[in-house]
Each structure stands twice: as C-alpha cells, then as structure tokens.
Design an enzyme around this catalytic site. Sequence first.
Site, PDB file in Angstrom:
ATOM      1  N   CYS A  44       0.983  -1.149   0.039  1.00  0.00           N
ATOM      2  CA  CYS A  44      -0.041  -0.034  -0.009  1.00  0.00           C
ATOM      3  C   CYS A  44       0.771   1.217  -0.036  1.00  0.00           C
ATOM      4  CB  CYS A  44      -0.771   0.001   1.150  1.00  0.00           C
ATOM      5  SG  CYS A  44      -2.538   1.004   0.796  1.00  0.00           S
ATOM      6  N   HIS A  67      -3.899  -5.020   0.013  1.00  0.00           N
ATOM      7  CA  HIS A  67      -3.572  -5.653   1.115  1.00  0.00           C
ATOM      8  C   HIS A  67      -3.396  -7.239   1.179  1.00  0.00           C
ATOM      9  CE1 HIS A  67      -3.332  -2.079   3.885  1.00  0.00           C
ATOM     10  NE2 HIS A  67      -4.012  -1.631   2.859  1.00  0.00           N
ATOM     11  N   GLU A  96      -2.559  -9.166   3.443  1.00  0.00           N
ATOM     12  CA  GLU A  96      -2.961  -9.605   4.716  1.00  0.00           C
ATOM     13  C   GLU A  96      -4.386  -9.368   5.322  1.00  0.00           C
ATOM     14  OE1 GLU A  96      -2.915  -5.492   5.574  1.00  0.00           O
ATOM     15  OE2 GLU A  96      -1.867  -6.615   4.371  1.00  0.00           O
TER      16      GLU A  96
END
Length: 359
Positions: free
Chosen positions: A248, A332, A334
């Site tokens: 990001c 993202h 995660e």
Amino acid sequence: MRGFLVLEDGTVYSGEAFGYPGRSHGEVVFNTSMTGYQEILTDPSYCGQIVALTYPLIGNYGINDEDLESDGPRVAGFVVHEACPRPSNWRSTGSLDHYLRENRIPALQGVDTRALTRHLRRRGTMRGILATGEVDLEEIKALAATRPALSGAKLVPAVTNAEPYTVEGGPRRVVLYNFGVKENIIRWLRREGCTVTVMPARSTAAAILALNPEGVVVSNGPGDPKDVPYGVATVRELLGRVPLMGICLGHQLLALALGGDTYKLPFGHRGGNHPVKDLSTGRVYITSQNHGYAVRADSLPAGAVVSHINLNDGTVEGLRHRELPVFSVQYHPESSPGPTDSEYLFHEFIRLVDEHRGQ
C-alpha cells in the site's frame, strides 16, 4: 441527539449521533466492505479520515480484542446507516457504540450512506466535519470549506512507533519498516517463521542494515506518500542491499524511491472486492484495498515494471524490478477479514528472504 456531516461543498447529511459526543474533521471517504468494521476502525491508514460504510447494518458482531489492527481506532469519525445496539457474537466483549465512546470517536447513524457514496464518486473525496448536538450549520459549512486537505498533513508520525521493538517468530530475521502497520502483517510474517523487528518511520537505512535483516517489508500507512520524503530516501538506500516488499503506502514509497511518481485518485479504492489482474499469469484476484493515491505507470524507470493492474479503472496495483529482489502491491494481502487470494505474496517474499540467506 442529532448529528450532522457537513462536506466542504456545503452538502449536509443529518442523522442520529452515537459514540463520543463532539466534533471532528477529516477527509470523508467510503468503504464498500460488508464485514470488517473493527479492522477498518483500527487500520492506521485511515488516520485523519471520516469513514462512511456502504453496508447498511454495522456493529452486529460487536467488538473484541483479538481483531484489532492497532492499539485503538484511528479514524477521525464514523458514519453508518444503522448501528446495531445489541451485538450477538460469542467473541464480542462490547458494543460498537461503547467502543467509539470509550475512544472519543464521534459517529453518526441514520445516514443514507449509499447516497453519500454516490455524491463522493461524482464530486470526489472531500473534506468534512462531523458534529453532534446543537450546532450552527452555517458556521460548520464555513469551517468545512477551510479545513486543511489530507495532502500536506503529517499523519505518519501519529501512527508509527517511537522506538524499535522485536516480535519473536522464527529463524528468519525481517525488518518491518513502519509507516502505520496493520497487526495482521506482523502476524503473517510470524506465521512464515520470521522474527520481526519493527522500525520507526524516521529510521535510516544504516540503522535498518545494522540489524542484518534478511528482508524488509515497507508497511502501509496514511496520507500522501510525498509527505514522507525521509521514507523515500531510506528505501532508496535499501534498494539492492536486501529483499524488499512494499504494501500500500509502502508500494508508493518504493515507486518514488525508484524514480517514479504518484498522484491522488478522485475517490480512492476502499473495500474488500476489488478485482486485480496479475499481468504475468493473467489470473484475477479479489483484493482488499484502502488507498487514496496511486503510482503513475508511465513514470516508472527502466527496470521497474507494472506487475498488477486494477480491472475497475486500470490503475497500477503492483510492481516489480527486473534485476533487484524488489516487489510491491497497492492492495492488502494480509486483509482480515477479507479475501485470502493474495496470501501467495508473503510466500514470494519468503522465497526472496531464503535466497538472500543462502548467499
């Protein structure tokens, strides 16, 4: 108690106040995720923003300590259509209303958040003020039009750590260069057998390299990447010295360090269902995203190539280097809760780490 969200163009949305009574200001953005409001509230990338959720019912599974992405909520304000007053979930330890009140975050419900979203899509992201109780709307309108924009705000210092710290996890030594990291990035690295040293945003390349890391992850974070020139300088010095993965904001900082450019999107990408195409395989991944800036594809220097694109608008979603052990993604991998399509990116980083260990 009544409350109001006033945008810089004078548009007013009224509703019922909940959370902490008071006033806040920030950049008004929307998120289209159906779940994950707790992760959104505590994501440091939302620092300085008033977040509106398009999904109509929020708060039904409450709040718990296990799903926090940082040590508390980072949003400036919160806007929903309906806030559930009585959550029902075996993991819940409290309500959304209590959590926001306890952490001094003003919020508004009863708002047509989809109409607000359509307005922001047409006009672009705007500054706004969320105010509860008795207010002078004309005064609030004048203030909303003069609040500082997100660009230029020094948001990263508010969400990075003051001192380095280490989280044990395994034999691989990894540095997390922290511009506002989500806890789940650290959890993922630990699951991959990494001991993670979290370094503050102002860390120098020399300080990071002194730890003899076998890889460096440049984290997510809030705001304009051009407001973090010290991060760009450090990443530039790390290029070619150690494997790098950017996430990001980290992706944007890496692009700037390579000599590329970034720009502000009209209303950003925030939600859990953004389709991204991997250009090397043709495979499409559903991704979780939260960013208001993007990398200019035509600004990347020789050696740096676009690896992923957003299928909604064609923007850059990833890059890699032809010669250096460097790659990054705008989204993202995660994300929790959210799609798990992009877990493979952590495995790719570990592969680079292991190659570096073997040298």
